[in-house]
Design a protein around this motif. Structure first.
Motif, PDB file in Angstrom:
ATOM      1  N   LYS A 107     -32.341 -63.565  56.043  1.00  0.00           N
ATOM      2  CA  LYS A 107     -31.286 -64.117  55.927  1.00  0.00           C
ATOM      3  C   LYS A 107     -31.009 -65.197  57.091  1.00  0.00           C
ATOM      4  O   LYS A 107     -31.455 -64.685  58.275  1.00  0.00           O
ATOM      5  CB  LYS A 107     -30.001 -63.007  56.001  1.00  0.00           C
ATOM      6  CG  LYS A 107     -30.164 -61.899  54.779  1.00  0.00           C
ATOM      7  CD  LYS A 107     -29.273 -60.993  54.673  1.00  0.00           C
ATOM      8  CE  LYS A 107     -29.200 -60.133  53.763  1.00  0.00           C
ATOM      9  NZ  LYS A 107     -28.023 -59.100  53.762  1.00  0.00           N
ATOM     10  N   SER A 108     -30.465 -66.353  56.692  1.00  0.00           N
ATOM     11  CA  SER A 108     -30.217 -67.127  57.892  1.00  0.00           C
ATOM     12  C   SER A 108     -28.806 -67.867  57.971  1.00  0.00           C
ATOM     13  O   SER A 108     -28.744 -68.785  58.684  1.00  0.00           O
ATOM     14  CB  SER A 108     -31.238 -68.424  57.608  1.00  0.00           C
ATOM     15  OG  SER A 108     -30.985 -68.959  56.261  1.00  0.00           O
ATOM     16  N   ASP A 109     -27.840 -67.171  57.425  1.00  0.00           N
ATOM     17  CA  ASP A 109     -26.490 -67.830  57.606  1.00  0.00           C
ATOM     18  C   ASP A 109     -25.875 -67.519  58.812  1.00  0.00           C
ATOM     19  O   ASP A 109     -25.898 -66.451  59.468  1.00  0.00           O
ATOM     20  CB  ASP A 109     -25.710 -67.005  56.385  1.00  0.00           C
ATOM     21  CG  ASP A 109     -25.330 -65.388  56.580  1.00  0.00           C
ATOM     22  OD1 ASP A 109     -26.668 -64.903  56.780  1.00  0.00           O
ATOM     23  OD2 ASP A 109     -24.311 -64.981  56.744  1.00  0.00           O
TER      24      ASP A 109
ATOM     25  N   CYS B 248     -13.362 -69.811  55.078  1.00  0.00           N
ATOM     26  CA  CYS B 248     -14.723 -70.536  55.209  1.00  0.00           C
ATOM     27  C   CYS B 248     -14.661 -71.766  54.055  1.00  0.00           C
ATOM     28  O   CYS B 248     -15.029 -72.821  54.355  1.00  0.00           O
ATOM     29  CB  CYS B 248     -15.993 -69.644  54.725  1.00  0.00           C
ATOM     30  SG  CYS B 248     -16.516 -68.766  56.410  1.00  0.00           S
TER      31      CYS B 248
ATOM     32  N   GLU C 192     -20.128 -72.896  53.544  1.00  0.00           N
ATOM     33  CA  GLU C 192     -20.523 -72.083  52.389  1.00  0.00           C
ATOM     34  C   GLU C 192     -21.424 -70.724  52.951  1.00  0.00           C
ATOM     35  O   GLU C 192     -22.272 -70.927  53.748  1.00  0.00           O
ATOM     36  CB  GLU C 192     -21.359 -72.912  51.362  1.00  0.00           C
ATOM     37  CG  GLU C 192     -20.441 -73.980  50.923  1.00  0.00           C
ATOM     38  CD  GLU C 192     -21.391 -74.832  49.609  1.00  0.00           C
ATOM     39  OE1 GLU C 192     -22.430 -74.683  49.602  1.00  0.00           O
ATOM     40  OE2 GLU C 192     -20.642 -75.380  49.165  1.00  0.00           O
ATOM     41  N   HIS C 193     -21.239 -69.776  52.216  1.00  0.00           N
ATOM     42  CA  HIS C 193     -22.061 -68.494  52.337  1.00  0.00           C
ATOM     43  C   HIS C 193     -22.409 -68.018  53.823  1.00  0.00           C
ATOM     44  O   HIS C 193     -23.564 -67.855  54.432  1.00  0.00           O
ATOM     45  CB  HIS C 193     -23.944 -69.105  51.702  1.00  0.00           C
ATOM     46  CG  HIS C 193     -23.618 -69.732  50.442  1.00  0.00           C
ATOM     47  ND1 HIS C 193     -23.152 -68.969  49.391  1.00  0.00           N
ATOM     48  CD2 HIS C 193     -24.131 -70.632  49.842  1.00  0.00           C
ATOM     49  CE1 HIS C 193     -23.360 -69.635  48.171  1.00  0.00           C
ATOM     50  NE2 HIS C 193     -23.785 -70.761  48.691  1.00  0.00           N
ATOM     51  N   LEU C 194     -21.394 -67.931  54.336  1.00  0.00           N
ATOM     52  CA  LEU C 194     -21.137 -67.268  55.626  1.00  0.00           C
ATOM     53  C   LEU C 194     -20.837 -65.944  55.767  1.00  0.00           C
ATOM     54  O   LEU C 194     -19.658 -65.835  55.450  1.00  0.00           O
ATOM     55  CB  LEU C 194     -20.454 -68.242  56.848  1.00  0.00           C
ATOM     56  CG  LEU C 194     -20.290 -67.645  58.181  1.00  0.00           C
ATOM     57  CD1 LEU C 194     -21.633 -67.579  58.811  1.00  0.00           C
ATOM     58  CD2 LEU C 194     -19.362 -68.501  58.987  1.00  0.00           C
ATOM     59  N   THR C 195     -21.496 -64.911  56.007  1.00  0.00           N
ATOM     60  CA  THR C 195     -21.069 -63.360  55.912  1.00  0.00           C
ATOM     61  C   THR C 195     -20.594 -62.917  57.130  1.00  0.00           C
ATOM     62  O   THR C 195     -20.793 -63.799  58.180  1.00  0.00           O
ATOM     63  CB  THR C 195     -22.239 -62.671  55.432  1.00  0.00           C
ATOM     64  OG1 THR C 195     -23.308 -62.481  56.601  1.00  0.00           O
ATOM     65  CG2 THR C 195     -22.671 -63.230  54.089  1.00  0.00           C
TER      66      THR C 195
ATOM     67  N   GLY D 289     -23.362 -62.593  59.456  1.00  0.00           N
ATOM     68  CA  GLY D 289     -23.578 -63.793  59.732  1.00  0.00           C
ATOM     69  C   GLY D 289     -23.051 -64.368  60.942  1.00  0.00           C
ATOM     70  O   GLY D 289     -23.507 -65.216  61.704  1.00  0.00           O
TER      71      GLY D 289
ATOM     72  N   SER E  12     -24.678 -65.444  64.397  1.00  0.00           N
ATOM     73  CA  SER E  12     -24.156 -66.659  64.935  1.00  0.00           C
ATOM     74  C   SER E  12     -24.346 -66.645  66.419  1.00  0.00           C
ATOM     75  O   SER E  12     -24.507 -67.495  67.346  1.00  0.00           O
ATOM     76  CB  SER E  12     -23.114 -67.228  64.445  1.00  0.00           C
ATOM     77  OG  SER E  12     -23.097 -67.594  63.144  1.00  0.00           O
TER      78      SER E  12
END
Length: 450
Positions: free
Chosen positions: A248-250, A362, A368-371, A374, A378
């Protein structure tokens, strides 16, 4: 010789041929707990016993290996004299063969109970065993881990809380109505092949939970007999069908910070404070949601988080991180409804995890697609801009030490962590365009954007 009268007292010292009249005349003292026996001459060992309450029953009495054996045959109202004699003769044959009828009966009873238990075990469903499993293990789990077990096996069909439609069944729901003995490697592999087409991520979690559950079953006397010796969930084919989890990379980019902060700070107070604190502390979503007012040490400017076991926090399962100025401002500005910092307005508990408010924020920010996790990612990613020591970042986030030197030769007190953490917070606010006066009293500050 005259026939004895019905009112005559029987001489229990003498054996007689049992008759209905004799049994009727048999009595016993009632002023104490006592019993009397009347012996039969036609079936040696057969007696009629009467107690001080007047209850009468046939019994068989003899000696075996110099020990007295006495076994109740039955109530005189249910057994005839001839039936009692037949049973007494059968028991006498056993004793002549050296068999203790009482021990034999106990053994037979144990065998009947074992057969009954085996039949019950064969009929037990996965759902029955699953319910017993989570009930026994819940005291050893965190709330999030427990809820994962509930969700992964739920039958579904309930209306969703947000939008329209119904909740889909959990990945393991298909197994719950099946018998536990039917949970074979082939059944698990077939299930994995189906789930891999629609929800492989959830299915991988389900397979791990199923494997732990079946290991627990193999250690339980009531389930071990119907579970295969080789754990059905330890199947290479099942793992291959579900594949490996992707990386995962968000995470928030530096240039996204102004839009994200503006959208999040427009949310209601509790979700807004929670999401900003999540980013600025790098905490896990669940451990931050469980923050209590007692966990805030204003004097020494620290926060106590209930850590995961594998992160090796304090001896009591907690870790201390700095209470930075802006986070202090956010938390001090929240109303104290109950013991929880992020308190619900409807019940004495924390708010529900604000996933959907974050999704809405968001969307407004164009991200987009930030959990929620995430945001934790960050924290570590954005810390690279300041070249903060990796050990400091890991200690604040509650990660395991990654090297021997970190584990055994680095002891960072709270004030040293604060030095780096406050530097990180100030840089984030600067990049987000949030003007903040750290010199004023927390809770009465006014954070504005230019």
């Amino acid at each position: 010789m005259a026939r004895p009268k019905k009112t005559d007292t029987l001489d229990t010292a003498q054996a007689i041929e049992l008759t209905a009249g004799a049994i009727q005349r048999l009595t016993c003292r009632t002023d104490t707990k006592a019993q009397a026996f009347l012996r039969d001459t036609k079936a040696p060992g057969l007696r009629v016993r009467v107690t001080s309450t007047g209850h009468k029953s046939f019994v068989y009495e003899t000696k075996l290996n110099r020990q007295t054996i006495r076994r109740t045959i039955g109530d005189v109202r249910a057994w005839t004299i001839e039936q009692a004699r037949t049973e007494a003769r059968r028991l006498a044959v056993l004793v002549d063969e050296g068999v203790n009828p009482i021990d034999q009966e106990r053994q037979q009873q144990a065998e009947r109970e074992a057969k009954k238990a085996a039949a019950a075990a064969l009929a037990v469903t996965v759902g029955d065993a699953w319910a017993a499993y989570i009930a026994e293990r819940r005291p050893h789990w965190g709330e999030r881990h427990y809820l994962d077990h509930v969700a992964i096996a739920r039958p579904g069909g309930e209306p969703v809380k947000r939008g329209t439609g119904v909740i889909q069944p959990g990945p393991l729901a298909a197994f719950m109505s099946q018998q536990l003995r039917a949970l074979t490697p082939e059944a698990v592999e077939s299930w994995a092949a189906r789930e891999a087409k629609t929800r492989p991520t959830q299915a991988r979690l389900a397979l791990r939970l199923l494997r732990a559950f079946l290991s627990w079953c193999s250690e339980r006397v009531d389930f071990a007999a119907v579970v295969p010796a080789q754990n059905p969930a330890k199947s290479r084919r099942a793992r291959e069908a579900l594949g490996k989890a992707g990386v995962k990379s968000d995470a928030l980019l530096r240039e996204q910070l102004p839009a994200w902060f503006a959208a999040v700070r427009a949310l209601p107070a509790a979700p807004a404070a929670y999401l900003q604190t999540l980013l600025l502390t790098g905490a896990r979503p669940g451990e931050l949601l469980g923050l209590r007012w007692d966990d805030m040490n204003v004097q020494w400017r620290g926060l106590t988080l209930r850590d995961k076991a594998e992160s090796k926090g304090g001896e009591d399962g907690t870790r201390q991180i700095p209470l930075t100025p802006y986070v202090h401002h956010l938390l001090a500005g929240l109303p104290r409804r109950n013991e929880w910092v992020f308190a619900s307005t409807t019940k004495p508990a924390p708010i529900a995890t604000p996933r959907w408010p974050h999704v809405d924020a968001c969307r407004v920010a164009g991200i987009e697609h930030l959990t929620l996790h995430g945001l934790r990612r960050s924290f570590g990613s954005l810390a690279e801009w300041l070249e903060l020591p990796a050990g400091v970042v890991a200690q604040i986030q509650g990660h395991k030490p990654s090297a021997t030197a970190e584990k055994h030769y680095r002891v960072r007190p709270l004030d040293l962590l604060r030095l780096h953490h406050e530097k990180f917070e100030a840089w984030i606010l600067e990049q987000a365009g949030v003007t903040f006066d750290a010199a004023k009293e927390p809770g009465k500050l006014r954070a504005v954007t230019p």
